[in-house]
Write a protein that holds these residues in place. Structure first.
Motif: not given
Length: 154
Positions: A85-100, A102-114
């Motif tokens: 998936a693209s970086t934007s698709e990955r970010a969109a997937l992780l953004s689903q966790l905002n309802q809980f 939980a917020y993400h930071e992107n390190a390099d497009g593959t590695l994310f911290a929540i």
């Protein structure tokens, strides 16, 4: 708070051969205490908004974290994407966790911290990550302190 009111602090990770250490934005509280202002990508046992004790070895060096002075209730999870998936698709997937809360930071497009806020639903966030892991989308880990291993985690 704006970035110009923040300072950089450092954490040595000698057992992590890949990075060796990690720098963070932090709010200087005085008396060598700093409030973490971003989520760790490599360290264990330290989280967003925790208050840490950090000292400089010299006037020219960043303060180095010695220990967590006060845990503030945030929890950290680390995600590595396995799919194409693209970086934007990955970010969109992780953004689903905002309802809980939980917020993400992107390190390099593959590695994310929540970062999961204290009032967030950590268990539900883990449930979603587990589901996506079983679907082959990503791999994740919890980032609590590892007994006897310091911030490196082993």
């Amino acid at each position: 708070m704006t970035e110009d009111k923040l300072t950089k602090i450092h954490l040595d990770l000698p057992r992590n051969e890949e990075v060796g250490g990690e720098s963070f934005w932090a709010e200087d509280l005085g008396n060598d205490l700093y409030r973490m202002r971003n989520t760790p990508f490599h360290a264990y046992g330290i989280n967003f908004y925790d208050i840490v004790l950090a000292k400089s070895q010299s006037e020219d060096s960043k303060p180095s974290i010695i220990k967590v002075h006060e845990y503030r209730g945030h929890k950290t999870l680390r995600v590595i994407f396995l799919d194409q998936a693209s970086t934007s698709e990955r970010a969109a997937l992780l953004s689903q966790l905002n309802q809980f809360k939980a917020y993400h930071e992107n390190a390099d497009g593959t590695l994310f911290a929540i970062d999961v806020e204290p009032e967030g639903d950590y268990g539900e966030v883990c449930n979603w990550l587990y589901k996506w892991e079983n679907e082959g989308i990503l791999s994740y880990e919890t980032c609590e302190a590892r007994e006897g291993l310091g911030f490196d985690g082993g």
